[in-house]
Design an enzyme around this catalytic site. Structure first.
Site, mmCIF file in Angstrom:
data_model
loop_
_atom_site.group_PDB
_atom_site.id
_atom_site.type_symbol
_atom_site.label_atom_id
_atom_site.label_comp_id
_atom_site.label_asym_id
_atom_site.label_seq_id
_atom_site.Cartn_x
_atom_site.Cartn_y
_atom_site.Cartn_z
ATOM 1 N N GLU A 118 -1.973 8.165 -5.234
ATOM 2 C CA GLU A 118 -2.228 7.563 -6.515
ATOM 3 C C GLU A 118 -3.260 8.087 -7.093
ATOM 4 O O GLU A 118 -4.337 7.770 -6.611
ATOM 5 C CB GLU A 118 -1.908 5.707 -6.179
ATOM 6 C CG GLU A 118 -1.880 4.841 -7.550
ATOM 7 C CD GLU A 118 -1.732 3.298 -6.667
ATOM 8 O OE1 GLU A 118 -0.496 2.541 -6.577
ATOM 9 O OE2 GLU A 118 -2.796 2.926 -6.195
ATOM 10 N N HIS B 267 1.339 -0.659 -10.665
ATOM 11 C CA HIS B 267 0.313 -0.993 -10.265
ATOM 12 C C HIS B 267 -0.009 -2.755 -10.302
ATOM 13 O O HIS B 267 -1.431 -2.728 -10.516
ATOM 14 C CB HIS B 267 -0.430 -0.544 -8.990
ATOM 15 C CG HIS B 267 -1.433 -0.666 -8.046
ATOM 16 N ND1 HIS B 267 -2.019 0.442 -7.771
ATOM 17 C CD2 HIS B 267 -1.168 -2.221 -7.335
ATOM 18 C CE1 HIS B 267 -2.203 -0.483 -6.147
ATOM 19 N NE2 HIS B 267 -2.113 -1.837 -6.346
ATOM 20 N N ARG C 124 0.836 -1.062 0.491
ATOM 21 C CA ARG C 124 -0.263 -0.238 -0.173
ATOM 22 C C ARG C 124 0.900 0.985 0.120
ATOM 23 O O ARG C 124 2.284 1.326 0.461
ATOM 24 C CB ARG C 124 -0.737 -0.007 1.260
ATOM 25 C CG ARG C 124 -1.960 -1.028 1.631
ATOM 26 C CD ARG C 124 -3.378 -1.094 0.451
ATOM 27 N NE ARG C 124 -4.510 -1.842 0.154
ATOM 28 C CZ ARG C 124 -4.289 -2.795 -0.435
ATOM 29 N NH1 ARG C 124 -3.428 -2.608 -1.987
ATOM 30 N NH2 ARG C 124 -4.892 -3.469 -0.383
#
Length: 116
Positions: free
Chosen positions: A34, A53, A6
């Site tokens: 993000e 990602h 994360r």
């Protein structure tokens, strides 16, 4: 350092500062914020590798996930310990206790996580 968990687990400002000193190299599949803004310094700092990602996904992911789930279910049915259990703060405060144990009439919670 590698972060595929994360983005908010890391202090982005501290990461940028350490990269600028040359004391840190990092690969990040997740960022905070993000998506990472186009003008963010992480895009251009030496020692930083930013990926889109997608770290968890490969051709092997579906089979690995099913094998892990199957193993977890088999361990659960046998009454064995589950793998990769993240204990909650409540469980951490109870010495010798684990997720699933009873404390004060309540079952401690824990969250199994996928093995990568």
């Amino acid at each position: 350092m590698v972060n595929v968990a994360r983005g908010e687990l890391l202090d982005t400002g501290a990461v940028v500062n350490e990269l600028r000193t040359g004391r840190l190299r990092i690969a990040m599949d997740v960022t905070d914020p993000e998506p990472l803004p186009a003008d963010h310094p992480l895009w251009n700092l030496p020692g930083a590798l930013i990926t889109p990602h997608v770290a968890a996904f490969s051709d092997a992911f579906p089979a690995m996930s099913m094998n892990f789930l199957r193993g977890q279910l088999q361990r659960y049915v046998r009454g064995d310990d589950l793998h990769n259990v993240v204990h909650t703060i409540q469980a951490a405060r109870e010495p010798g206790k684990r997720a699933g144990d009873r404390v004060g009439g309540e079952v401690l919670s824990g969250m199994p996580v996928a093995q990568m």
